[in-house]
Enzyme design. Structure first.
Site, PDB file in Angstrom:
ATOM      1  N   SER A   1       0.806  -1.215   0.000  1.00  0.00           N
ATOM      2  CA  SER A   1       0.000   0.000   0.000  1.00  0.00           C
ATOM      3  C   SER A   1       0.842   1.269   0.000  1.00  0.00           C
ATOM      4  CB  SER A   1      -0.929   0.002   1.212  1.00  0.00           C
ATOM      5  OG  SER A   1      -0.181  -0.156   2.400  1.00  0.00           O
TER       6      SER A   1
ATOM      7  N   LYS B   1      13.314  -0.987  -0.515  1.00  0.00           N
ATOM      8  CA  LYS B   1      11.918  -0.599  -0.303  1.00  0.00           C
ATOM      9  C   LYS B   1      11.807   0.910  -0.466  1.00  0.00           C
ATOM     10  CE  LYS B   1       8.143  -1.022   3.063  1.00  0.00           C
ATOM     11  NZ  LYS B   1       7.728  -1.632   4.357  1.00  0.00           N
TER      12      LYS B   1
ATOM     13  N   ASP C   1       1.456  -7.095  11.143  1.00  0.00           N
ATOM     14  CA  ASP C   1       0.995  -7.223   9.759  1.00  0.00           C
ATOM     15  C   ASP C   1       1.485  -8.539   9.159  1.00  0.00           C
ATOM     16  OD1 ASP C   1      -0.406  -6.446   7.539  1.00  0.00           O
ATOM     17  OD2 ASP C   1       1.118  -5.068   6.786  1.00  0.00           O
TER      18      ASP C   1
END
Length: 515
Positions: free
Chosen positions: A158, A176, A308
């Site tokens: 996301s 990332k 998560d």
């Protein structure tokens, strides 16, 4: 005259603000708050009109098969329209959509199933946009840092996407990079999301999901800081260094910023990739046992919980001579549980395992749940129906019939589920999400009926509750008494699960499970 001056001033300020926003966002019209807000408003109105036009245009017999089929069809249309909005606006919208995809117990299954695609197939950004972020943050071109930077991402989430690369020094890394404009748009997006949730609550009066927006507003700034994610990764690696099978990527701090995180590249298959697991002859029970042990210790003992654990963030691999290894990724969101919360949550689980309704009510109340909702809360915590809890959740095997019972009864208690989520200690929200994701992994692996799951968790609960009591003990004799009681309770627990193992698996299998 004054009114005219004020009007022109507002128009002029708006024009200047819009121009500055366009300049800041490289003249990407889609990044403008007013555009995103307008797009969201159109989508929400479209959803409302869809229900009015397709479902609420007549009186229905709500027990009829025709009504149920039509309602399911309209739910699907509405969910697909919202998914379309999410994929266009990206960023925060995807994060909230992913959360919706985990709310099996709260939203219609059509919404949950539609949003689950976001867990593994979030929209990508062009690699050139990511290069700009790297240049802006690290003050160097990509070619000055990396010998090779693969164009196709390893994964897209996301808030960021991850690419494989090779540093000039030769190390293979995973890079990332935060999606451009996510941080700049987050405040406007959250305000828009708040309005959308209120509209959805108007359409579905039983769904009180304002807490979802509040939690997202609180957690989003934390997740947008990749330096914090790097620190979390190092902290959890240090806490669980005793587990040689747990791998957390090393962070390359010289190439990191709040929007760029360069870490060690670790190869493995996603924990829900059954073909990879079969091909590499990995035991699914070994995977589940290790994940269960890790998360039980996080929740009940350390209080620092990776929140998560969807399949894309847990990789598995089998190394020659080392056995099964678990690779834990994405350390942006952690729950920091207080000692008081861990104590009450441990006691709640022990009361559930002991089928002690009085204690269930007491510790549920300590976690914010009022009155008779403690039973529903216990069902949400365990993911099992009340009939199973009364018989003993650790004695009754999970079946497809039980799953059907849960799904069929969910619609009947939706308003009460919303009440539970409104009342419960805020720390519990991330734990409920984490529990659901872990249960989803176990369901995919077919390992829901592991005896070790309750054995390991029970030990962690005992250690947590006795640890809190010992910390509050004022005398040495009191602490010594608690230590002796703790060892005795764990001894009894081991005997009990050995006994269950003998009944269900035979002697050698039971010993192997416990060892």
């Amino acid at each position: 005259m004054i009114r005219r001056v004020l009007t022109y001033s507002v128009i002029g300020a708006s024009a200047i603000g819009t121009g500055l926003s366009l300049h800041t966002n490289d003249y990407d019209v889609n990044a403008l708050g007013i555009v995103r807000l307008g797009r969201s408003a159109v989508a929400v109105v479209d959803v409302a009109l869809t229900y009015k036009r397709e479902l609420y245009y007549r009186e229905w017999d709500k027990s009829s098969a025709e009504y149920k089929a039509e309602k399911s069809r309209v739910h699907t249309l509405a969910a697909e329209r919202l998914l379309q909005l999410i994929c266009v606006n990206k960023g925060v919208y995807i994060k909230v959509g992913q959360h919706i995809g985990a709310l099996d117990y709260l939203l219609p299954k059509e919404f949950v199933q539609t949003m689950r695609v976001l867990h593994s197939n979030a929209p990508q950004n062009p690699i050139e946009d990511l290069h700009k972020v790297i240049k802006q943050d690290l003050k160097k071109n990509v070619d000055d840092i990396f010998d090779n930077f693969e164009r196709e991402p390893l994964g897209t989430a996301s808030l960021a996407q991850v690419h494989k690369a090779t540093l000039k020094t030769g190390e293979v890394v995973a890079v990332k990079v935060q999606h451009p404009y996510v941080k700049g748009n987050s405040r406007v997006d959250m305000a828009t999301m708040e309005v959308a949730v209120k509209v959805l609550a108007f359409i579905f009066p039983d769904f009180k999901i304002q807490w979802l927006v509040e939690e997202s507003k609180k957690n989003l700034p934390i997740e947008l800081d990749f330096l914090n994610e790097g620190k979390n990764a190092e902290k959890v690696q240090q806490q669980f260094k005793k587990y040689k099978w747990l791998k957390v990527p090393r962070i390359y701090w010289d190439y990191c910023s709040s929007r760029v995180l360069v870490m060690e590249y670790l190869e493995g298959g996603q924990v829900n990739d059954l073909e990879y697991i079969r091909r590499n002859k990995i035991d699914p029970f070994s995977i589940s046992n290790k994940i269960g042990q890790l998360y039980s210790e996080m929740i009940f003992n350390t209080g620092f919980v990776h929140s998560d654990p969807h399949p894309g963030n847990i990789l598995v691999r089998k190394q020659p001579g080392k056995g099964v290894e678990i690779i834990l990724l994405d350390h942006g969101l952690y729950a920091n549980l207080t000692d008081k919360f861990r104590y009450n949550y441990s006691k709640l689980w022990m009361s559930i395992l002991n089928v002690d309704r009085t204690a269930m009510r007491t510790y549920a109340q300590n976690l914010g749940i009022r009155g008779d909702l403690y039973g529903l809360f216990a069902c949400m915590v365990t993911g099992r129906p009340w009939d199973t809890l009364v018989k003993g959740v650790n004695k009754v095997k999970y079946t497809t019939d039980e799953k059907d019972t849960l799904q069929n009864n969910t619609s009947l208690v939706l308003p009460h589920i919303s009440d539970v989520l409104e009342q419960v200690d805020r720390q519990m929200l991330l734990i409920l999400k984490t529990n659901d994701l872990i249960r989803g992994i176990e369901s995919t692996l077919g390992t829901q009926n592991r005896m070790t799951a309750f054995w390991v968790m029970s030990k962690c609960c005992l250690l947590s509750s006795f640890g809190e009591e010992k910390s509050l003990a004022r005398t040495k004799s009191k602490r010594l008494g608690l230590q002796l009681r703790e060892k005795w309770e764990i001894f009894k627990l081991n005997l009990y699960y050995l006994y269950l193992g003998l009944i269900n698996f035979g002697f050698m299998a039971a010993v192997k499970e416990l060892l």
